[in-house]
Design a protein around this motif. Sequence first.
Motif, short mmCIF file in Angstrom:
data_model
loop_
_atom_site.label_atom_id
_atom_site.label_comp_id
_atom_site.label_asym_id
_atom_site.label_seq_id
_atom_site.Cartn_x
_atom_site.Cartn_y
_atom_site.Cartn_z
N SER A 55 0.79 -1.19 0.12
CA SER A 55 -0.12 0.10 0.08
C SER A 55 0.95 1.19 -0.15
CB SER A 55 -1.09 -0.01 1.12
OG SER A 55 -0.39 0.06 2.36
N LYS A 56 1.89 1.33 0.77
CA LYS A 56 2.68 2.44 0.84
C LYS A 56 3.94 2.41 -0.20
CE LYS A 56 1.42 3.82 5.28
NZ LYS A 56 0.54 4.88 4.94
N TYR A 57 4.39 1.40 -0.51
CA TYR A 57 5.65 1.36 -1.43
C TYR A 57 5.43 0.48 -2.77
CZ TYR A 57 7.37 3.47 2.92
OH TYR A 57 7.60 4.03 3.90
N PRO A 58 4.41 0.36 -3.29
CA PRO A 58 3.87 -0.48 -4.42
C PRO A 58 5.09 -0.45 -5.43
CG PRO A 58 2.98 1.59 -4.94
CD PRO A 58 3.35 1.83 -3.58
N ASP A 59 5.81 0.24 -5.64
CA ASP A 59 7.08 0.06 -6.86
C ASP A 59 8.20 -0.30 -6.26
OD1 ASP A 59 5.13 0.99 -8.68
OD2 ASP A 59 5.59 3.17 -8.37
N VAL A 60 8.43 -0.69 -5.24
CA VAL A 60 9.69 -1.06 -4.56
C VAL A 60 10.10 -2.34 -5.27
CG1 VAL A 60 8.72 -2.52 -2.72
CG2 VAL A 60 10.92 -1.64 -2.26
N GLU A 61 11.51 -2.32 -5.67
CA GLU A 61 12.04 -3.32 -6.60
C GLU A 61 13.06 -4.13 -5.70
OE1 GLU A 61 12.94 -1.60 -10.64
OE2 GLU A 61 14.04 -0.71 -9.16
N ALA A 62 13.48 -3.64 -4.46
CA ALA A 62 14.39 -4.56 -3.17
C ALA A 62 14.07 -4.16 -1.84
CB ALA A 62 15.81 -4.39 -3.76
N VAL A 63 14.06 -5.03 -1.25
CA VAL A 63 14.08 -4.65 0.33
C VAL A 63 15.36 -4.90 0.80
CG1 VAL A 63 13.11 -5.75 2.59
CG2 VAL A 63 11.53 -5.70 0.56
N VAL A 64 15.78 -3.91 1.61
CA VAL A 64 17.23 -3.92 2.28
C VAL A 64 16.90 -4.34 3.71
CG1 VAL A 64 19.10 -2.57 2.68
CG2 VAL A 64 18.05 -2.38 0.57
N GLY A 65 17.60 -5.48 4.08
CA GLY A 65 17.54 -5.88 5.63
C GLY A 65 18.80 -5.37 6.29
N GLU A 67 21.42 -5.45 9.33
CA GLU A 67 22.03 -6.34 10.49
C GLU A 67 21.46 -5.98 11.61
OE1 GLU A 67 26.50 -7.70 11.89
OE2 GLU A 67 26.23 -7.43 9.60
N SER A 68 21.11 -6.89 12.50
CA SER A 68 20.93 -8.13 12.15
C SER A 68 19.47 -8.80 12.12
CB SER A 68 21.71 -9.19 13.05
OG SER A 68 21.00 -9.09 14.57
N ARG A 69 18.78 -8.18 12.87
CA ARG A 69 17.27 -8.46 13.05
C ARG A 69 16.34 -7.89 11.60
NH1 ARG A 69 17.99 -7.06 18.71
NH2 ARG A 69 17.89 -4.86 18.12
N GLY A 70 16.96 -6.78 11.03
CA GLY A 70 16.26 -6.61 9.91
C GLY A 70 16.36 -7.84 8.60
N PHE A 71 17.49 -8.52 8.79
CA PHE A 71 17.36 -9.80 7.99
C PHE A 71 16.16 -10.80 8.24
CE2 PHE A 71 22.44 -9.98 8.26
CZ PHE A 71 22.20 -8.80 7.44
N LEU A 86 18.20 -7.67 -0.26
CA LEU A 86 19.69 -7.04 -0.14
C LEU A 86 20.12 -7.16 1.27
CD1 LEU A 86 19.51 -4.50 -2.95
CD2 LEU A 86 19.84 -6.81 -3.15
N PRO A 87 20.99 -7.80 1.66
CA PRO A 87 21.71 -7.42 3.22
C PRO A 87 22.62 -6.13 3.21
CG PRO A 87 22.88 -9.18 2.12
CD PRO A 87 21.87 -8.73 1.25
N VAL A 88 22.40 -5.69 4.41
CA VAL A 88 23.43 -4.38 4.62
C VAL A 88 24.04 -4.89 5.68
CG1 VAL A 88 23.86 -2.12 5.25
CG2 VAL A 88 22.37 -2.25 3.28
N ARG A 89 25.48 -5.02 5.79
CA ARG A 89 26.23 -5.61 7.00
C ARG A 89 27.00 -4.75 7.54
NH1 ARG A 89 26.78 -11.78 7.54
NH2 ARG A 89 26.55 -11.01 9.58
N SER A 109 33.19 4.65 15.78
CA SER A 109 32.62 4.63 14.52
C SER A 109 32.50 3.04 14.04
CB SER A 109 33.61 5.42 13.65
OG SER A 109 34.78 4.86 13.39
N ASP A 110 31.62 2.98 13.03
CA ASP A 110 31.52 1.94 12.33
C ASP A 110 31.40 1.93 10.97
OD1 ASP A 110 31.37 -1.09 12.45
OD2 ASP A 110 29.83 -1.15 13.93
N VAL A 111 31.11 0.88 10.17
CA VAL A 111 31.05 0.99 8.71
C VAL A 111 30.03 -0.21 8.26
CG1 VAL A 111 32.02 0.41 6.47
CG2 VAL A 111 33.48 1.46 8.44
N LEU A 112 29.14 0.65 7.63
CA LEU A 112 27.98 -0.62 6.82
C LEU A 112 28.48 -0.77 5.63
CD1 LEU A 112 24.65 0.68 8.14
CD2 LEU A 112 26.10 -1.18 8.91
N GLU A 113 28.25 -2.05 4.97
CA GLU A 113 28.52 -2.52 3.38
C GLU A 113 27.55 -3.19 2.71
OE1 GLU A 113 33.35 -3.23 4.15
OE2 GLU A 113 32.18 -4.98 4.56
N ILE A 114 27.52 -2.89 1.43
CA ILE A 114 26.46 -3.95 0.61
C ILE A 114 27.43 -4.28 -0.44
CG2 ILE A 114 25.74 -1.68 -0.89
CD1 ILE A 114 22.95 -3.27 -0.77
N GLN A 115 27.07 -5.60 -0.89
CA GLN A 115 27.80 -5.97 -2.15
C GLN A 115 27.40 -5.45 -3.44
OE1 GLN A 115 26.05 -9.94 -1.60
NE2 GLN A 115 28.15 -10.85 -1.36
#
Length: 183
Positions: A55-65, A67-71, A86-89, A109-115
Amino acid sequence: MDSTHVKKVQELKSKIKSYPDFPKKGILFWDIFSAISDGPTCKLLQGLLVDTIRSKYPDVEAVVGLESRGFLFSFSVAAELGIACLPVRKKGKLPGEVFSHKYDLEYGSDVLEIQKSSIHPGLKCLIIDDLLATGGSIATAAKLLQACGANVVGSLVIIELTSLKGRKNIPEDISVHSLITYD
């Protein structure tokens, strides 16, 4: 949302337990695991997430989870919608070439990554996570995705702790939808 949706959200909310002084004194921890340890509640939550995205995001092409509970939620939602997951870790957890984004925490600080192979310019992404507290993870993931050329259509969280004002740390062009709020 309609009254059926509201009733479903209230049912989900009734299954979430809170734990005072966890993980440290002064913190009230809202535990999504208490709700999903029950099969019918898992199905209820899955339906709420999918219906909200439709209903809110009908055109979405990818769900980005995130780390870690979003997975936990991103894969099943993406599978039901027939779109990418797609995981972001955190740094060093994904193989192959990655895009990275460094962010500051309260004490360091920390770093997030995606393939790199999983994302392309213009990809319509929805960030999903279990909890919005200070907004740091969602804001960092959004910046990472935007730096890759993706179009971040919004973010969806199960629980938002409104007293922490995390929305103010998320870029204004990223909509935030939460199923449940607590002060």
